[in-house]
Design a protein around this motif. Sequence first.
Motif, PDB file in Angstrom:
ATOM      1  N   ALA A 165       0.825  -1.213   0.000  1.00 55.17           N
ATOM      2  CA  ALA A 165       0.000   0.000   0.000  1.00 55.17           C
ATOM      3  C   ALA A 165       0.856   1.258   0.000  1.00 55.17           C
ATOM      4  O   ALA A 165       0.547   2.238  -0.677  1.00 55.17           O
ATOM      5  CB  ALA A 165      -0.931  -0.012   1.211  1.00 55.17           C
ATOM      6  N   SER A 166       1.949   1.241   0.766  1.00 54.86           N
ATOM      7  CA  SER A 166       2.818   2.415   0.812  1.00 54.86           C
ATOM      8  C   SER A 166       3.499   2.634  -0.532  1.00 54.86           C
ATOM      9  O   SER A 166       3.703   3.778  -0.959  1.00 54.86           O
ATOM     10  CB  SER A 166       3.871   2.273   1.914  1.00 54.86           C
ATOM     11  OG  SER A 166       4.741   1.184   1.661  1.00 54.86           O
ATOM     12  N   MET A 167       3.826   1.555  -1.245  1.00 52.19           N
ATOM     13  CA  MET A 167       4.421   1.690  -2.569  1.00 52.19           C
ATOM     14  C   MET A 167       3.427   2.309  -3.543  1.00 52.19           C
ATOM     15  O   MET A 167       3.778   3.190  -4.339  1.00 52.19           O
ATOM     16  CB  MET A 167       4.881   0.320  -3.080  1.00 52.19           C
ATOM     17  CG  MET A 167       5.563   0.376  -4.446  1.00 52.19           C
ATOM     18  SD  MET A 167       7.053   1.423  -4.448  1.00 52.19           S
ATOM     19  CE  MET A 167       8.195   0.341  -3.577  1.00 52.19           C
ATOM     20  N   LEU A 168       2.170   1.878  -3.481  1.00 51.71           N
ATOM     21  CA  LEU A 168       1.143   2.453  -4.345  1.00 51.71           C
ATOM     22  C   LEU A 168       0.926   3.928  -4.017  1.00 51.71           C
ATOM     23  O   LEU A 168       0.799   4.765  -4.921  1.00 51.71           O
ATOM     24  CB  LEU A 168      -0.160   1.669  -4.191  1.00 51.71           C
ATOM     25  CG  LEU A 168      -1.330   2.102  -5.085  1.00 51.71           C
ATOM     26  CD1 LEU A 168      -0.916   2.122  -6.551  1.00 51.71           C
ATOM     27  CD2 LEU A 168      -2.531   1.191  -4.865  1.00 51.71           C
ATOM     28  N   MET A 169       0.902   4.256  -2.720  1.00 54.02           N
ATOM     29  CA  MET A 169       0.784   5.654  -2.309  1.00 54.02           C
ATOM     30  C   MET A 169       1.956   6.483  -2.839  1.00 54.02           C
ATOM     31  O   MET A 169       1.794   7.621  -3.283  1.00 54.02           O
ATOM     32  CB  MET A 169       0.748   5.755  -0.784  1.00 54.02           C
ATOM     33  CG  MET A 169      -0.527   5.264  -0.149  1.00 54.02           C
ATOM     34  SD  MET A 169      -1.829   6.499  -0.271  1.00 54.02           S
ATOM     35  CE  MET A 169      -3.132   5.684   0.648  1.00 54.02           C
ATOM     36  N   LEU A 170       3.144   5.906  -2.804  1.00 50.39           N
ATOM     37  CA  LEU A 170       4.332   6.602  -3.290  1.00 50.39           C
ATOM     38  C   LEU A 170       4.204   6.872  -4.784  1.00 50.39           C
ATOM     39  O   LEU A 170       4.554   7.970  -5.257  1.00 50.39           O
ATOM     40  CB  LEU A 170       5.575   5.769  -3.004  1.00 50.39           C
ATOM     41  CG  LEU A 170       6.919   6.397  -3.380  1.00 50.39           C
ATOM     42  CD1 LEU A 170       7.173   7.669  -2.571  1.00 50.39           C
ATOM     43  CD2 LEU A 170       8.045   5.405  -3.160  1.00 50.39           C
ATOM     44  N   TYR A 171       3.711   5.893  -5.537  1.00 48.18           N
ATOM     45  CA  TYR A 171       3.497   6.098  -6.973  1.00 48.18           C
ATOM     46  C   TYR A 171       2.531   7.257  -7.207  1.00 48.18           C
ATOM     47  O   TYR A 171       2.736   8.072  -8.125  1.00 48.18           O
ATOM     48  CB  TYR A 171       2.915   4.831  -7.613  1.00 48.18           C
ATOM     49  CG  TYR A 171       3.855   3.653  -7.661  1.00 48.18           C
ATOM     50  CD1 TYR A 171       5.238   3.812  -7.610  1.00 48.18           C
ATOM     51  CD2 TYR A 171       3.362   2.351  -7.745  1.00 48.18           C
ATOM     52  CE1 TYR A 171       6.091   2.722  -7.655  1.00 48.18           C
ATOM     53  CE2 TYR A 171       4.215   1.255  -7.794  1.00 48.18           C
ATOM     54  CZ  TYR A 171       5.581   1.450  -7.743  1.00 48.18           C
ATOM     55  OH  TYR A 171       6.422   0.370  -7.782  1.00 48.18           O
ATOM     56  N   ILE A 172       1.488   7.318  -6.397  1.00 48.14           N
ATOM     57  CA  ILE A 172       0.499   8.388  -6.539  1.00 48.14           C
ATOM     58  C   ILE A 172       1.138   9.739  -6.256  1.00 48.14           C
ATOM     59  O   ILE A 172       0.952  10.717  -6.996  1.00 48.14           O
ATOM     60  CB  ILE A 172      -0.693   8.142  -5.603  1.00 48.14           C
ATOM     61  CG1 ILE A 172      -1.488   6.917  -6.072  1.00 48.14           C
ATOM     62  CG2 ILE A 172      -1.601   9.369  -5.538  1.00 48.14           C
ATOM     63  CD1 ILE A 172      -2.539   6.452  -5.080  1.00 48.14           C
ATOM     64  N   VAL A 173       1.921   9.823  -5.178  1.00 45.59           N
ATOM     65  CA  VAL A 173       2.568  11.076  -4.788  1.00 45.59           C
ATOM     66  C   VAL A 173       3.531  11.547  -5.875  1.00 45.59           C
ATOM     67  O   VAL A 173       3.529  12.719  -6.273  1.00 45.59           O
ATOM     68  CB  VAL A 173       3.311  10.896  -3.443  1.00 45.59           C
ATOM     69  CG1 VAL A 173       4.277  12.041  -3.202  1.00 45.59           C
ATOM     70  CG2 VAL A 173       2.308  10.796  -2.295  1.00 45.59           C
ATOM     71  N   LEU A 174       4.378  10.638  -6.359  1.00 45.98           N
ATOM     72  CA  LEU A 174       5.330  11.010  -7.402  1.00 45.98           C
ATOM     73  C   LEU A 174       4.600  11.413  -8.676  1.00 45.98           C
ATOM     74  O   LEU A 174       5.011  12.345  -9.376  1.00 45.98           O
ATOM     75  CB  LEU A 174       6.291   9.855  -7.674  1.00 45.98           C
ATOM     76  CG  LEU A 174       7.233   9.483  -6.525  1.00 45.98           C
ATOM     77  CD1 LEU A 174       8.068   8.259  -6.891  1.00 45.98           C
ATOM     78  CD2 LEU A 174       8.138  10.651  -6.150  1.00 45.98           C
ATOM     79  N   GLY A 175       3.514  10.709  -8.975  1.00 51.21           N
ATOM     80  CA  GLY A 175       2.723  11.055 -10.155  1.00 51.21           C
ATOM     81  C   GLY A 175       2.102  12.435 -10.052  1.00 51.21           C
ATOM     82  O   GLY A 175       2.013  13.172 -11.044  1.00 51.21           O
ATOM     83  N   MET A 176       1.666  12.807  -8.863  1.00 48.42           N
ATOM     84  CA  MET A 176       1.125  14.154  -8.640  1.00 48.42           C
ATOM     85  C   MET A 176       2.149  15.216  -9.022  1.00 48.42           C
ATOM     86  O   MET A 176       1.829  16.220  -9.669  1.00 48.42           O
ATOM     87  CB  MET A 176       0.744  14.328  -7.166  1.00 48.42           C
ATOM     88  CG  MET A 176      -0.510  13.641  -6.708  1.00 48.42           C
ATOM     89  SD  MET A 176      -0.733  13.951  -4.921  1.00 48.42           S
ATOM     90  CE  MET A 176      -2.207  12.993  -4.587  1.00 48.42           C
ATOM     91  N   ARG A 177       3.402  14.993  -8.585  1.00 45.11           N
ATOM     92  CA  ARG A 177       4.434  15.988  -8.825  1.00 45.11           C
ATOM     93  C   ARG A 177       4.794  16.080 -10.300  1.00 45.11           C
ATOM     94  O   ARG A 177       5.046  17.167 -10.823  1.00 45.11           O
ATOM     95  CB  ARG A 177       5.686  15.689  -8.005  1.00 45.11           C
ATOM     96  CG  ARG A 177       5.476  15.679  -6.486  1.00 45.11           C
ATOM     97  CD  ARG A 177       4.699  16.881  -5.970  1.00 45.11           C
ATOM     98  NE  ARG A 177       5.220  18.170  -6.395  1.00 45.11           N
ATOM     99  CZ  ARG A 177       6.157  18.858  -5.731  1.00 45.11           C
ATOM    100  NH1 ARG A 177       6.673  18.383  -4.628  1.00 45.11           N
ATOM    101  NH2 ARG A 177       6.553  20.035  -6.169  1.00 45.11           N
TER     102      ARG A 177
END
Length: 200
Positions: A165-177
């Motif tokens: 889940a944290s990896m998926l969240m990280l993908y989302i965060v990086l994608g936002m940027r």
Amino acid sequence: MQPFPSRERGRPREFDTDLALDNAMTVFREKGFHAASVSDLSQAMNLTAGSIYKAFTDKRTLFLNVFERYTSLRNAQLRHQIEGLTTGRERIAEVLRFYLKSSHEIEGRRGCLVVAGTVELLTFDNEVATLVRQAITRNKAFLTSLIEQGQHDGSVSATLDPDAASMLMLYIVLGMRVAGKVENNPDGDPTLELALKILD
């Protein structure tokens, strides 16, 4: 942090190192490492090229100093944002809100130095690559700890795999940027609500 001494035309000069790094940070975020010229940096930092070289040796060393300051400031700001929140879910929501806000308007167009370092320098500079990997690893570990906290307090599903889940969240965060660099995310962006469904 103590100011670096410098000389210009034989006279001693001092400057605020943190302010100089912050000004250089804007240039690197907007233009990237390769496109940021010493002239661009000199103008932004209000320093001669000679003063920059004397204090930081070269552009690469300046970038490394800027990168360290950027990640330190962002981490401190993020941790301040979640102070006072009690559940893991609330803290995760605030983390996502923090990054979503960072992807809007001028802040979004300036971009994230970690993302920029990943895209531009990861395959060309081992030291930068190490710093980028360490920053991403810290971010993932931070998200994992918040998910585990949420599972402990009951605000996050106990059946969730914190690491995945944290990896998926990280993908989302990086994608936002990345998205914020090329377009202005609209108000009412549903990303936050969709991302939080991962925790159910």
